[in-house]
Design a protein around this motif. Sequence first.
Motif, PDB file in Angstrom:
ATOM      1  N   SER A 237      32.505  25.172  42.892  1.00 42.59           N
ATOM      2  CA  SER A 237      33.353  25.749  43.934  1.00 42.59           C
ATOM      3  C   SER A 237      34.684  26.213  43.359  1.00 42.59           C
ATOM      4  N   SER A 238      35.237  25.420  42.418  1.00 40.22           N
ATOM      5  CA  SER A 238      36.513  25.774  41.805  1.00 40.22           C
ATOM      6  C   SER A 238      36.393  27.058  40.985  1.00 40.22           C
ATOM      7  N   ILE A 239      35.274  27.192  40.269  1.00 44.57           N
ATOM      8  CA  ILE A 239      35.046  28.406  39.475  1.00 44.57           C
ATOM      9  C   ILE A 239      34.922  29.622  40.383  1.00 44.57           C
ATOM     10  N   ALA A 240      34.169  29.458  41.483  1.00 45.14           N
ATOM     11  CA  ALA A 240      33.990  30.573  42.416  1.00 45.14           C
ATOM     12  C   ALA A 240      35.322  30.975  43.042  1.00 45.14           C
ATOM     13  N   ARG A 241      36.163  29.996  43.345  1.00 47.82           N
ATOM     14  CA  ARG A 241      37.470  30.288  43.930  1.00 47.82           C
ATOM     15  C   ARG A 241      38.319  31.099  42.952  1.00 47.82           C
ATOM     16  N   CYS A 242      38.269  30.709  41.685  1.00 51.11           N
ATOM     17  CA  CYS A 242      39.015  31.428  40.652  1.00 51.11           C
ATOM     18  C   CYS A 242      38.521  32.874  40.543  1.00 51.11           C
ATOM     19  N   GLU A 243      37.194  33.050  40.578  1.00 53.68           N
ATOM     20  CA  GLU A 243      36.623  34.393  40.483  1.00 53.68           C
ATOM     21  C   GLU A 243      37.024  35.248  41.683  1.00 53.68           C
ATOM     22  N   ARG A 244      37.097  34.635  42.870  1.00 50.85           N
ATOM     23  CA  ARG A 244      37.483  35.394  44.061  1.00 50.85           C
ATOM     24  C   ARG A 244      38.944  35.840  43.986  1.00 50.85           C
ATOM     25  N   ARG A 245      39.812  34.988  43.454  1.00 49.14           N
ATOM     26  CA  ARG A 245      41.224  35.376  43.324  1.00 49.14           C
ATOM     27  C   ARG A 245      41.383  36.554  42.361  1.00 49.14           C
ATOM     28  N   ILE A 246      40.659  36.475  41.243  1.00 51.55           N
ATOM     29  CA  ILE A 246      40.736  37.563  40.260  1.00 51.55           C
ATOM     30  C   ILE A 246      40.200  38.857  40.856  1.00 51.55           C
ATOM     31  N   ALA A 247      39.046  38.757  41.538  1.00 48.04           N
ATOM     32  CA  ALA A 247      38.435  39.947  42.132  1.00 48.04           C
ATOM     33  C   ALA A 247      39.343  40.544  43.201  1.00 48.04           C
ATOM     34  N   LEU A 248      39.979  39.689  44.006  1.00 46.75           N
ATOM     35  CA  LEU A 248      40.855  40.171  45.073  1.00 46.75           C
ATOM     36  C   LEU A 248      42.052  40.918  44.496  1.00 46.75           C
ATOM     37  N   LEU A 249      42.689  40.336  43.483  1.00 45.12           N
ATOM     38  CA  LEU A 249      43.860  40.987  42.901  1.00 45.12           C
ATOM     39  C   LEU A 249      43.472  42.304  42.229  1.00 45.12           C
ATOM     40  N   SER A 250      42.323  42.325  41.562  1.00 43.85           N
ATOM     41  CA  SER A 250      41.866  43.566  40.916  1.00 43.85           C
ATOM     42  C   SER A 250      41.616  44.645  41.958  1.00 43.85           C
ATOM     43  N   ALA A 251      41.023  44.263  43.095  1.00 45.01           N
ATOM     44  CA  ALA A 251      40.766  45.235  44.159  1.00 45.01           C
ATOM     45  C   ALA A 251      42.077  45.741  44.754  1.00 45.01           C
ATOM     46  N   MET A 252      43.066  44.857  44.896  1.00 45.08           N
ATOM     47  CA  MET A 252      44.375  45.268  45.415  1.00 45.08           C
ATOM     48  C   MET A 252      45.036  46.263  44.461  1.00 45.08           C
ATOM     49  N   GLU A 253      44.918  46.014  43.164  1.00 42.07           N
ATOM     50  CA  GLU A 253      45.480  46.933  42.170  1.00 42.07           C
ATOM     51  C   GLU A 253      44.792  48.292  42.254  1.00 42.07           C
ATOM     52  N   SER A 254      43.477  48.277  42.471  1.00 42.91           N
ATOM     53  CA  SER A 254      42.733  49.532  42.570  1.00 42.91           C
ATOM     54  C   SER A 254      43.172  50.325  43.795  1.00 42.91           C
ATOM     55  N   VAL A 255      43.374  49.618  44.924  1.00 40.58           N
ATOM     56  CA  VAL A 255      43.836  50.285  46.150  1.00 40.58           C
ATOM     57  C   VAL A 255      45.216  50.894  45.927  1.00 40.58           C
ATOM     58  N   ALA A 256      46.111  50.126  45.297  1.00 38.61           N
ATOM     59  CA  ALA A 256      47.477  50.612  45.063  1.00 38.61           C
ATOM     60  C   ALA A 256      47.496  51.784  44.094  1.00 38.61           C
ATOM     61  N   GLU A 257      46.604  51.744  43.108  1.00 40.74           N
ATOM     62  CA  GLU A 257      46.563  52.832  42.123  1.00 40.74           C
ATOM     63  C   GLU A 257      46.076  54.126  42.764  1.00 40.74           C
ATOM     64  N   ARG A 258      45.091  54.026  43.657  1.00 39.99           N
ATOM     65  CA  ARG A 258      44.556  55.224  44.300  1.00 39.99           C
ATOM     66  C   ARG A 258      45.509  55.770  45.360  1.00 39.99           C
ATOM     67  N   ASN A 259      46.243  54.895  45.990  1.00 39.63           N
ATOM     68  CA  ASN A 259      47.121  55.337  47.076  1.00 39.63           C
ATOM     69  C   ASN A 259      48.406  54.511  47.063  1.00 39.63           C
ATOM     70  N   PRO A 260      49.355  54.867  46.195  1.00 36.22           N
ATOM     71  CA  PRO A 260      50.602  54.096  46.075  1.00 36.22           C
ATOM     72  C   PRO A 260      51.405  54.040  47.367  1.00 36.22           C
ATOM     73  N   ASP A 261      51.170  54.992  48.259  1.00 36.39           N
ATOM     74  CA  ASP A 261      51.960  55.037  49.486  1.00 36.39           C
ATOM     75  C   ASP A 261      51.711  53.843  50.404  1.00 36.39           C
ATOM     76  N   VAL A 262      50.618  53.112  50.170  1.00 33.55           N
ATOM     77  CA  VAL A 262      50.318  51.982  51.061  1.00 33.55           C
ATOM     78  C   VAL A 262      51.048  50.717  50.641  1.00 33.55           C
ATOM     79  N   LEU A 263      51.670  50.713  49.461  1.00 32.79           N
ATOM     80  CA  LEU A 263      52.326  49.500  48.970  1.00 32.79           C
ATOM     81  C   LEU A 263      53.395  48.962  49.923  1.00 32.79           C
TER      82      LEU A 263
END
Length: 327
Positions: A237-263
């Motif tokens: 469960s701890s490993i999965a939680r770590c993977e979800r945090r990394i995936a979430l932050l990476s997805a947020m970076e991708s959203v911000a990179e494609r559309n900086p105006d939403v920051l």
Amino acid sequence: MLDPKAQTRKTIVKEIFVIHRKPDDGLFPAWMFKDGTPQDVWDVLLTVQSGLLPRRSEITTFLSEDEANAYVNKHPVGSEIDTSLRAAIKFTDAMREKVYALMDAGRLGQPHNAGDMESPLAFDVLKEAGLIQGYNDGPDIKVLTSIGKHRLGVLKNKYGDNWTVAAVFEYCIFNLPESSPAYVAAAYQYHYYITEDDFAAGYWWRDLECLVFGVESTAIIARDMRTKASKAAGEKSSIARCERRIALLSAMESVAERNPDVLPLGAKAIAGLGLARCVEESPSLWTQGQGQVDEYLGEIRRGEAGEDLKARFFAMFPLKPPKRLKA
């Protein structure tokens, strides 16, 4: 919690056979016919084992051979018997009076295999341990030698015929660990025959059964297995939680990179947009955790998820310097 009224052990048939008894039979249950004319009966002798307890034998009496045979056919060797339906025939008034008499005499509700009178378990354990020569042969020579002539004389004067029980228990006290089956068997016999403390003897007897029949060792193994499984599940469960945090932050970076105006919408809004992408790309990872996005953001922001993720988060959402309050 277990249902206090439910059956907790399976009772398995080990042996079963029928005996035809006539009124002149010494074991004929005449008490069944107190107000009637005696007639032939058929006793079904049943040997069963409940759970890991020692085997015990019971007798069920029938008024016809067909009923007895039907009962035998219904309960073949190896089958489970329903202990909640033990009465094979209806209680007659005479039978009820017999039960009442036994109840008033304090002879009902006695535990099965409660001691040496019914089961030689304690003797068997002590004999296997080499502490007694047999059921009626007294302590082994090593017990006698260890205790010494003078002390043996004291035990014989104090305990009479039960000196052998005292001698074996005394030997165990000085030479064996308290959790050994031989020690427990000797302690049981000491309280059963010498102190006559049935309450203490009963506890020692049950402890002896648990040790000899592997109940405690099996329970310990099961407990350890559950502990390991729980630990493994926690690590997974701890490993999965770590993977979800990394995936979430990476997805947020991708959203911000494609559309900086939403920051300017803030981290929570960007996380919501990123979460949808995470679930789409890796649904198995997000079968749990979708409702914990705020917790993930807090862990990332505080550095609990690692300094690298913290730095990446503040690269998107820099800390704003505090403002002085206007006077």
